[in-house]
Write a protein that holds these residues in place. Structure first.
Motif, PDB file in Angstrom:
ATOM      1  N   PHE A  40       1.169  -1.221   0.339  1.00 15.20           N
ATOM      2  CA  PHE A  40      -0.193  -0.146   0.078  1.00 15.20           C
ATOM      3  C   PHE A  40       0.961   1.450   0.090  1.00 15.20           C
ATOM      4  CE2 PHE A  40      -2.883  -3.325   1.822  1.00 15.20           C
ATOM      5  CZ  PHE A  40      -3.768  -2.878   0.856  1.00 15.20           C
ATOM      6  N   GLU A  41       2.008   0.731  -0.079  1.00 19.50           N
ATOM      7  CA  GLU A  41       3.019   2.496   0.215  1.00 19.50           C
ATOM      8  C   GLU A  41       2.588   3.401  -1.870  1.00 19.50           C
ATOM      9  OE1 GLU A  41       7.602   3.541  -0.179  1.00 19.50           O
ATOM     10  OE2 GLU A  41       6.644   1.428   0.173  1.00 19.50           O
ATOM     11  N   ASN A  42       2.691   4.260  -1.057  1.00 21.16           N
ATOM     12  CA  ASN A  42       1.835   5.411  -2.691  1.00 21.16           C
ATOM     13  C   ASN A  42       3.465   5.686  -3.367  1.00 21.16           C
ATOM     14  OD1 ASN A  42      -0.883   4.986  -1.848  1.00 21.16           O
ATOM     15  ND2 ASN A  42      -0.790   6.703  -0.296  1.00 21.16           N
ATOM     16  N   ARG A  43       3.429   6.530  -4.637  1.00 22.08           N
ATOM     17  CA  ARG A  43       4.506   7.048  -5.133  1.00 22.08           C
ATOM     18  C   ARG A  43       4.715   8.522  -4.682  1.00 22.08           C
ATOM     19  NH1 ARG A  43       3.070   5.973 -11.471  1.00 22.08           N
ATOM     20  NH2 ARG A  43       3.353   3.589 -11.503  1.00 22.08           N
ATOM     21  N   LYS A  44       3.404   8.528  -3.876  1.00 22.65           N
ATOM     22  CA  LYS A  44       3.574  10.590  -3.356  1.00 22.65           C
ATOM     23  C   LYS A  44       2.089  10.297  -2.556  1.00 22.65           C
ATOM     24  CE  LYS A  44       4.282  15.189  -4.210  1.00 22.65           C
ATOM     25  NZ  LYS A  44       4.331  15.799  -2.544  1.00 22.65           N
ATOM     26  N   ASP A  45       2.748  10.290  -1.051  1.00 16.81           N
ATOM     27  CA  ASP A  45       1.465  10.592  -0.130  1.00 16.81           C
ATOM     28  C   ASP A  45       0.443  11.527  -0.559  1.00 16.81           C
ATOM     29  OD1 ASP A  45       1.804   7.932   0.923  1.00 16.81           O
ATOM     30  OD2 ASP A  45       3.054   8.553   2.657  1.00 16.81           O
ATOM     31  N   LEU A  46      -0.925  11.949  -0.191  1.00 17.06           N
ATOM     32  CA  LEU A  46      -1.225  13.367  -0.548  1.00 17.06           C
ATOM     33  C   LEU A  46      -0.444  14.187   1.043  1.00 17.06           C
ATOM     34  CD1 LEU A  46      -5.085  12.703  -0.262  1.00 17.06           C
ATOM     35  CD2 LEU A  46      -3.674  13.082  -2.499  1.00 17.06           C
ATOM     36  N   PRO A  47      -0.676  15.573   1.327  1.00 20.00           N
ATOM     37  CA  PRO A  47       0.488  16.005   2.768  1.00 20.00           C
ATOM     38  C   PRO A  47      -0.623  16.056   3.664  1.00 20.00           C
ATOM     39  CG  PRO A  47      -0.593  16.862   0.629  1.00 20.00           C
ATOM     40  CD  PRO A  47      -1.129  16.145   0.178  1.00 20.00           C
ATOM     41  N   SER A  48       0.992  15.588   4.382  1.00 18.55           N
ATOM     42  CA  SER A  48       0.766  15.056   5.698  1.00 18.55           C
ATOM     43  C   SER A  48      -0.966  15.718   7.112  1.00 18.55           C
ATOM     44  CB  SER A  48       1.766  14.736   6.317  1.00 18.55           C
ATOM     45  OG  SER A  48       2.347  16.061   6.941  1.00 18.55           O
ATOM     46  N   SER A  49      -0.281  16.933   6.499  1.00 20.41           N
ATOM     47  CA  SER A  49      -1.528  18.339   7.556  1.00 20.41           C
ATOM     48  C   SER A  49      -2.944  17.985   6.501  1.00 20.41           C
ATOM     49  CB  SER A  49      -0.987  19.075   7.062  1.00 20.41           C
ATOM     50  OG  SER A  49      -1.266  19.759   5.621  1.00 20.41           O
ATOM     51  N   TRP A  50      -3.247  17.015   5.831  1.00 22.30           N
ATOM     52  CA  TRP A  50      -4.538  17.097   5.446  1.00 22.30           C
ATOM     53  C   TRP A  50      -5.284  15.231   6.297  1.00 22.30           C
ATOM     54  CZ3 TRP A  50      -4.814  17.191  -0.506  1.00 22.30           C
ATOM     55  CH2 TRP A  50      -4.789  18.433  -0.890  1.00 22.30           C
ATOM     56  N   ALA A  51      -3.986  14.599   7.072  1.00 22.43           N
ATOM     57  CA  ALA A  51      -4.528  13.249   7.075  1.00 22.43           C
ATOM     58  C   ALA A  51      -5.706  13.405   8.023  1.00 22.43           C
ATOM     59  CB  ALA A  51      -3.739  12.656   8.124  1.00 22.43           C
ATOM     60  N   GLY A  52      -6.748  12.964   8.031  1.00 24.30           N
ATOM     61  CA  GLY A  52      -7.912  12.283   8.747  1.00 24.30           C
ATOM     62  C   GLY A  52      -8.756  13.932   8.569  1.00 24.30           C
ATOM     63  N   LEU A  53      -8.433  14.766   7.892  1.00 22.30           N
ATOM     64  CA  LEU A  53      -9.191  15.993   8.434  1.00 22.30           C
ATOM     65  C   LEU A  53     -10.929  16.026   7.052  1.00 22.30           C
ATOM     66  CD1 LEU A  53      -6.982  18.984   7.967  1.00 22.30           C
ATOM     67  CD2 LEU A  53      -7.855  17.563  10.185  1.00 22.30           C
ATOM     68  N   THR A  54     -11.813  16.152   7.757  1.00 22.74           N
ATOM     69  CA  THR A  54     -13.067  16.370   7.279  1.00 22.74           C
ATOM     70  C   THR A  54     -14.049  18.563   6.853  1.00 22.74           C
ATOM     71  OG1 THR A  54     -14.256  16.423   8.887  1.00 22.74           O
ATOM     72  CG2 THR A  54     -13.719  14.070   7.352  1.00 22.74           C
ATOM     73  N   ASP A  55     -14.644  17.987   6.020  1.00 23.59           N
ATOM     74  CA  ASP A  55     -15.388  19.115   5.141  1.00 23.59           C
ATOM     75  C   ASP A  55     -14.541  21.009   6.200  1.00 23.59           C
ATOM     76  OD1 ASP A  55     -17.540  18.192   5.031  1.00 23.59           O
ATOM     77  OD2 ASP A  55     -17.886  17.667   6.385  1.00 23.59           O
ATOM     78  N   GLN A  56     -14.761  21.803   6.863  1.00 26.05           N
ATOM     79  CA  GLN A  56     -14.294  23.177   6.922  1.00 26.05           C
ATOM     80  C   GLN A  56     -12.673  22.470   7.255  1.00 26.05           C
ATOM     81  OE1 GLN A  56     -16.824  24.603  10.036  1.00 26.05           O
ATOM     82  NE2 GLN A  56     -18.504  24.920   8.265  1.00 26.05           N
ATOM     83  N   GLU A  57     -12.791  22.286   8.102  1.00 27.60           N
ATOM     84  CA  GLU A  57     -10.794  21.336   8.654  1.00 27.60           C
ATOM     85  C   GLU A  57     -10.597  21.463   7.040  1.00 27.60           C
ATOM     86  OE1 GLU A  57     -11.159  18.593  11.371  1.00 27.60           O
ATOM     87  OE2 GLU A  57     -11.108  19.962  13.297  1.00 27.60           O
ATOM     88  N   LEU A  58     -10.657  20.780   6.625  1.00 26.69           N
ATOM     89  CA  LEU A  58     -10.010  20.295   4.852  1.00 26.69           C
ATOM     90  C   LEU A  58      -9.974  21.312   3.954  1.00 26.69           C
ATOM     91  CD1 LEU A  58      -8.052  18.037   3.639  1.00 26.69           C
ATOM     92  CD2 LEU A  58     -10.727  17.258   2.680  1.00 26.69           C
TER      93      LEU A  58
END
Length: 302
Positions: free
Chosen positions: A247-265
């Motif tokens: 499950f290793e990605n070529r490039k992860d999405l930015p770490s600051s986005w992890a688990g965020l939803t809606d207004q926070e994201l």
């Protein structure tokens, strides 16, 4: 129904059953039904009964596809499949009839690799995965083994249970045929989307095609794929894996986005309709196509 009213006999061994004889019975039954033939499944090791079989599988000690004999227990076995795994009865049956059942050579090859080879391996005692703990994967053959009566149970209904398993296996084969055919139909559009993409790091699709494997094995540049999610649930951004084995990605999405939803994201990304980012950083989504593309662009440049 057959015009000559002959009932074709499919014979395999009695007693305990395994995934290979179950899937063999399912595949042969499907093939005969498509040809309008009536058939019955017989479970026996009686030599005289075996002589009456139109198709023998996983019993009889003979592999001869011209005579429809599909056993692999004889000395020397019955050969190996494309991946170097010894055939079980299912692999042998699929080798002869898979293309006819799947509708094309490529679809049959996909199913051989995805379904037949693992069944062949398990039946021949070949480990395809090494457990990292005492917990092991739950395979389809594990399920079928759970259906075999235990020592505490009456085994008088074993043949009936076998037929129930065959019906279940038919559904699996049906679905895998549909999946393989759909994959091949969508492949052309995924390849075209890559060719017309201005930035090869981001592939934008107009439908939710089965793109993961196609993109991974054919192209080295793509980092993310943008696609419409099903049921009108917005648009997704998915990271492309490094290889299909983990499950290793070529490039992860930015770490600051992890688990965020809606207004926070939305606050972190600046994308007004961003709605979700998986905490494992392989998947994010927005309500609009434009929003999903913007998320992918930000991720590429992060």
């Amino acid at each position: 129904m057959s015009n000559n009213n002959k009932v074709v006999k499919l014979i395999t061994h009695n007693g305990a059953f395994h995934a290979d004889d179950i899937f063999s019975a399912a595949a042969l039954g499907m093939m005969l039904e498509r040809e309008g033939e009536s058939y019955e499944i017989i479970r026996s090791r009686d030599p005289e009964a075996l002589k009456t079989g139109d198709y023998l599988f996983d019993v009889g000690g003979i592999y001869d596809e011209n005579a429809n004999r599909f056993d692999h227990h004889q000395i020397g076995g019955a050969g190996q499949g494309p991946q170097g795994i010894e055939y079980s009865s299912f692999g042998l049956v699929w080798k002869k009839f898979g293309e006819k059942l799947a509708g094309s050579k490529r679809a049959a090859e996909i199913i051989q690799k995805k379904l037949c080879a693992p069944v062949d391996a398990a039946d021949n005692g070949i480990d395809l995965a090494i457990p990292k703990s005492e917990i092991t994967p739950y395979y389809i053959q594990t399920f079928f083994h759970s259906m075999v009566p235990t020592w505490k149970e009456d085994d008088s209904k074993t043949d009936e249970i076998f037929l129930d398993c065959v019906s279940f296996a038919r559904k699996i084969i049906d679905r895998e045929i549909l999946q393989a055919q759909s994959f091949l139909e969508g492949e052309k559009d995924v390849l075209e989307a890559y060719e017309t993409s201005k930035d090869k790091r981001i592939i934008i699709l107009d439908k939710n095609y089965p793109f993961e494997h196609i993109v991974l094995v054919n192209f080295s540049e793509p980092l993310y794929v943008v696609f419409p999610r099903k049921a009108g649930n917005g648009w997704g951004v998915k990271a492309v894996r490094k290889n299909p084995q983990n499950f290793e990605n070529r490039k992860d999405l930015p770490s600051s986005w992890a688990g965020l939803t809606d207004q926070e994201l939305q606050k972190v990304t600046g994308v007004p309709d961003a709605v979700f980012c998986h905490r494992a950083l392989f998947m994010a989504s927005a309500l609009s196509k434009e929003g999903a593309i913007k998320l992918a662009q930000i991720a590429v440049e992060s």
